[in-house]
Write a protein that holds these residues in place. Structure first.
Motif, PDB file in Angstrom:
ATOM      1  N   UNK A 191      -5.957 -97.040-112.191  1.00  0.00           N
ATOM      2  CA  UNK A 191      -6.539 -96.662-113.477  1.00  0.00           C
ATOM      3  C   UNK A 191      -6.873 -97.858-114.351  1.00  0.00           C
ATOM      4  N   UNK A 192      -6.056 -98.915-114.272  1.00  0.00           N
ATOM      5  CA  UNK A 192      -6.289-100.067-115.140  1.00  0.00           C
ATOM      6  C   UNK A 192      -7.126-101.163-114.509  1.00  0.00           C
ATOM      7  N   UNK A 193      -7.660-100.916-113.319  1.00  0.00           N
ATOM      8  CA  UNK A 193      -8.415-101.947-112.606  1.00  0.00           C
ATOM      9  C   UNK A 193      -9.886-101.954-112.991  1.00  0.00           C
ATOM     10  N   UNK A 194     -10.529-103.071-112.729  1.00  0.00           N
ATOM     11  CA  UNK A 194     -11.983-103.134-112.891  1.00  0.00           C
ATOM     12  C   UNK A 194     -12.633-102.313-111.790  1.00  0.00           C
ATOM     13  N   UNK A 195     -13.920-102.033-111.940  1.00  0.00           N
ATOM     14  CA  UNK A 195     -14.626-101.229-110.949  1.00  0.00           C
ATOM     15  C   UNK A 195     -14.598-101.906-109.578  1.00  0.00           C
ATOM     16  N   UNK A 196     -14.751-103.212-109.556  1.00  0.00           N
ATOM     17  CA  UNK A 196     -14.744-103.959-108.289  1.00  0.00           C
ATOM     18  C   UNK A 196     -13.367-103.896-107.641  1.00  0.00           C
ATOM     19  N   UNK A 197     -12.311-104.089-108.434  1.00  0.00           N
ATOM     20  CA  UNK A 197     -10.951-104.032-107.902  1.00  0.00           C
ATOM     21  C   UNK A 197     -10.620-102.623-107.407  1.00  0.00           C
ATOM     22  N   UNK A 198     -11.105-101.640-108.132  1.00  0.00           N
ATOM     23  CA  UNK A 198     -10.866-100.253-107.752  1.00  0.00           C
ATOM     24  C   UNK A 198     -11.514 -99.944-106.403  1.00  0.00           C
ATOM     25  N   UNK A 199     -12.717-100.434-106.199  1.00  0.00           N
ATOM     26  CA  UNK A 199     -13.406-100.221-104.923  1.00  0.00           C
ATOM     27  C   UNK A 199     -12.623-100.871-103.773  1.00  0.00           C
ATOM     28  N   UNK A 200     -12.009-102.034-104.037  1.00  0.00           N
ATOM     29  CA  UNK A 200     -11.207-102.711-103.023  1.00  0.00           C
ATOM     30  C   UNK A 200      -9.981-101.872-102.664  1.00  0.00           C
ATOM     31  N   UNK A 201      -9.365-101.258-103.684  1.00  0.00           N
ATOM     32  CA  UNK A 201      -8.210-100.383-103.457  1.00  0.00           C
ATOM     33  C   UNK A 201      -8.599 -99.194-102.581  1.00  0.00           C
ATOM     34  N   UNK A 202      -9.705 -98.566-102.920  1.00  0.00           N
ATOM     35  CA  UNK A 202     -10.160 -97.400-102.160  1.00  0.00           C
ATOM     36  C   UNK A 202     -10.408 -97.776-100.706  1.00  0.00           C
ATOM     37  N   UNK A 203     -11.002 -98.950-100.513  1.00  0.00           N
ATOM     38  CA  UNK A 203     -11.283 -99.404 -99.152  1.00  0.00           C
ATOM     39  C   UNK A 203      -9.989 -99.729 -98.412  1.00  0.00           C
ATOM     40  N   UNK A 204      -9.050-100.339 -99.115  1.00  0.00           N
ATOM     41  CA  UNK A 204      -7.769-100.711 -98.503  1.00  0.00           C
ATOM     42  C   UNK A 204      -7.029 -99.488 -97.982  1.00  0.00           C
ATOM     43  N   UNK A 205      -7.062 -98.395 -98.750  1.00  0.00           N
ATOM     44  CA  UNK A 205      -6.349 -97.181 -98.350  1.00  0.00           C
ATOM     45  C   UNK A 205      -7.253 -96.170 -97.638  1.00  0.00           C
ATOM     46  N   UNK A 206      -8.466 -96.623 -97.302  1.00  0.00           N
ATOM     47  CA  UNK A 206      -9.411 -95.789 -96.573  1.00  0.00           C
ATOM     48  C   UNK A 206      -9.666 -94.468 -97.300  1.00  0.00           C
ATOM     49  N   UNK A 207      -9.926 -94.584 -98.610  1.00  0.00           N
ATOM     50  CA  UNK A 207     -10.215 -93.419 -99.453  1.00  0.00           C
ATOM     51  C   UNK A 207     -11.667 -93.539 -99.926  1.00  0.00           C
ATOM     52  N   UNK A 208     -12.429 -92.492 -99.788  1.00  0.00           N
ATOM     53  CA  UNK A 208     -13.827 -92.536-100.214  1.00  0.00           C
ATOM     54  C   UNK A 208     -13.978 -92.328-101.714  1.00  0.00           C
ATOM     55  N   UNK A 209     -13.196 -91.406-102.263  1.00  0.00           N
ATOM     56  CA  UNK A 209     -13.327 -91.069-103.686  1.00  0.00           C
ATOM     57  C   UNK A 209     -11.963 -91.101-104.368  1.00  0.00           C
ATOM     58  N   UNK A 210     -11.981 -91.350-105.660  1.00  0.00           N
ATOM     59  CA  UNK A 210     -10.743 -91.303-106.431  1.00  0.00           C
ATOM     60  C   UNK A 210     -10.304 -89.855-106.610  1.00  0.00           C
ATOM     61  N   UNK A 211      -9.067 -89.677-107.076  1.00  0.00           N
ATOM     62  CA  UNK A 211      -8.553 -88.337-107.328  1.00  0.00           C
ATOM     63  C   UNK A 211      -9.391 -87.600-108.356  1.00  0.00           C
ATOM     64  N   UNK A 212      -9.861 -88.322-109.392  1.00  0.00           N
ATOM     65  CA  UNK A 212     -10.682 -87.696-110.419  1.00  0.00           C
ATOM     66  C   UNK A 212     -11.981 -87.167-109.818  1.00  0.00           C
ATOM     67  N   UNK A 213     -12.621 -87.979-108.994  1.00  0.00           N
ATOM     68  CA  UNK A 213     -13.893 -87.564-108.393  1.00  0.00           C
ATOM     69  C   UNK A 213     -13.700 -86.356-107.481  1.00  0.00           C
ATOM     70  N   UNK A 214     -12.628 -86.357-106.699  1.00  0.00           N
ATOM     71  CA  UNK A 214     -12.359 -85.211-105.819  1.00  0.00           C
ATOM     72  C   UNK A 214     -12.066 -83.961-106.627  1.00  0.00           C
ATOM     73  N   UNK A 215     -11.304 -84.130-107.708  1.00  0.00           N
ATOM     74  CA  UNK A 215     -10.952 -82.984-108.541  1.00  0.00           C
ATOM     75  C   UNK A 215     -12.188 -82.400-109.228  1.00  0.00           C
ATOM     76  N   UNK A 216     -13.044 -83.271-109.763  1.00  0.00           N
ATOM     77  CA  UNK A 216     -14.260 -82.803-110.430  1.00  0.00           C
ATOM     78  C   UNK A 216     -15.129 -82.036-109.447  1.00  0.00           C
ATOM     79  N   UNK A 217     -15.295 -82.575-108.249  1.00  0.00           N
ATOM     80  CA  UNK A 217     -16.147 -81.931-107.246  1.00  0.00           C
ATOM     81  C   UNK A 217     -15.606 -80.546-106.882  1.00  0.00           C
TER      82      UNK A 217
END
Length: 366
Positions: free
Chosen positions: A248-274
């Motif tokens: 939540x407190x990361x920059x957009x670039x850092x957040x994308x790195x986290x998602x890639x590291x854990x092999x996640x395509x979307x954040x929890x917020x994006x999945x919940x909204x969808x």
């Protein structure tokens, strides 16, 4: 219109942690003891939509205004909450106005985080919360029935409402949530639901809160929760609230790195909204002017005049036509005049059903 979601669950299942992550704010206390949330936490969150950002770039305006989601995080509920156990049923009242319920279910083991029982049991934990929601509806409906029984004697037009109330009492008494009631479009049901704001009439999304190691591989807890969701016809998503909060407190670039590291395509917020939009039959369309691009949330199946009314009632009242460009065409050609010259802009009237992603300019006269 904006979407509103109430977050419920037992104490210490990760509700407030998830709330902090979803809202990207550290404004909900998350402590290791029951009833850490006393007053409901509320936040208004922009709906992520890359299409809106792209449109902003295409039309070169300074502002992109996202549609929003209202989140309400209430105190952990326990057995007997509907009769005042724990911190009382006042918290149930805080979610009577939401559109959908996000039911957070603990699906991880951690000796450092206390649970209301010896260990998590998703099936039992889900049943506890759903029972309290049902009991709260039953209590409210029984009180209304007493008044209806008197009122119907002087006004026979209330007979259908009275009969519906009796049917709903039986239905809830059988352990069935009202969002599965087969005749929800019935005028009597609609009238009662508008008045009573039934908790069990709200569609449910289960959030299986797991540890990082189970984000991509279901553990036994998640398997059990999925089975319950499937039996109920409910939506379910798997999230790691603690990881979401870290991001939540990361920059957009850092957040994308986290998602890639854990092999996640979307954040929890994006999945919940969808899932929420799908569950409630919601879509978005876009407008723009010299200063801004903007997203608007409407119900799938709405006509152009009704969709225009979300902007202003004058737009609906004086509707003349809608000039429509599907997002894919706008993104490909990137110029309204070129799109119009190519005959790709649709000029639609009163009966046009708005599609998700339509870029619309309304013409009206009042």
């Amino acid at each position: 219109m904006s979407l509103s979601i109430g977050i419920v669950g037992l104490p210490n299942v990760g509700k407030s942690t998830l709330f902090n992550a979803l809202t990207r704010e550290q404004n909900a206390a998350a402590e290791n003891y029951p009833f850490c949330t006393i007053e409901p936490n509320k936040a208004v969150v922009p709906v992520p939509d890359d299409r809106l950002t792209n449109l902003q770039d295409i039309v070169s305006v300074g502002q992109a205004i996202h549609t929003t989601v209202d989140f309400v995080d209430v105190a952990g509920l326990v057995k007997g909450a509907s009769t005042g156990e724990g911190l009382g049923n006042q918290f149930l009242g805080n979610i009577r106005d939401v559109d959908a319920i996000l039911h957070v279910v603990r699906c991880f083991d951690d000796d450092n985080v206390v649970h209301v029982n010896a260990k998590p049991d998703p099936v039992d934990d889900i049943e506890v919360i759903n029972t309290e929601l049902a009991l709260a509806d039953l209590q409210q409906l029984e009180k209304r029935m007493e008044k209806l029984e008197r009122e119907v004697k002087g006004d026979k037009k209330l007979q259908p409402v009275f009969e519906m109330a009796k049917n709903l009492l039986d239905y809830i008494g059988e352990g069935k949530p009202l969002w599965t009631y087969p005749n929800r479009e019935d005028n009597a049901f609609v009238r009662l639901n508008q008045e009573m704001r039934f908790l069990t009439a709200k569609p449910v999304i289960y959030a299986a809160n797991v540890g990082e190691e189970n984000l991509n591989e279901d553990n036994d807890y998640v398997i059990a929760a999925r089975k319950v969701a499937e039996e109920q016809g409910a939506e379910i998503l798997v999230v790691c609230a603690s990881l979401e909060q870290e991001m939540a407190g990361l920059s957009e670039e850092e957040r994308e790195e986290y998602l890639e590291l854990y092999d996640i395509q979307d954040s929890g917020l994006e999945k919940l909204i969808r899932k929420s939009y799908h569950l409630l039959g919601l879509i978005s369309y876009f407008t723009y002017n010299d200063n801004e691009v903007r997203a608007w949330t409407i119900h799938e199946g709405w006509t152009a005049p009704k969709a225009a009314g979300v902007i202003h009632t004058d737009f609906e009242r004086g509707f003349i036509r809608a000039e429509v460009i599907p997002y894919a065409i706008f993104a490909e050609h990137r110029d309204r005049n070129a799109i119009k010259s190519a005959g790709l802009m649709q000029v639609e009237g009163q009966d046009y059903i708005v599609d998700d992603g339509d870029v619309i300019q309304f013409r009206f006269n009042v």
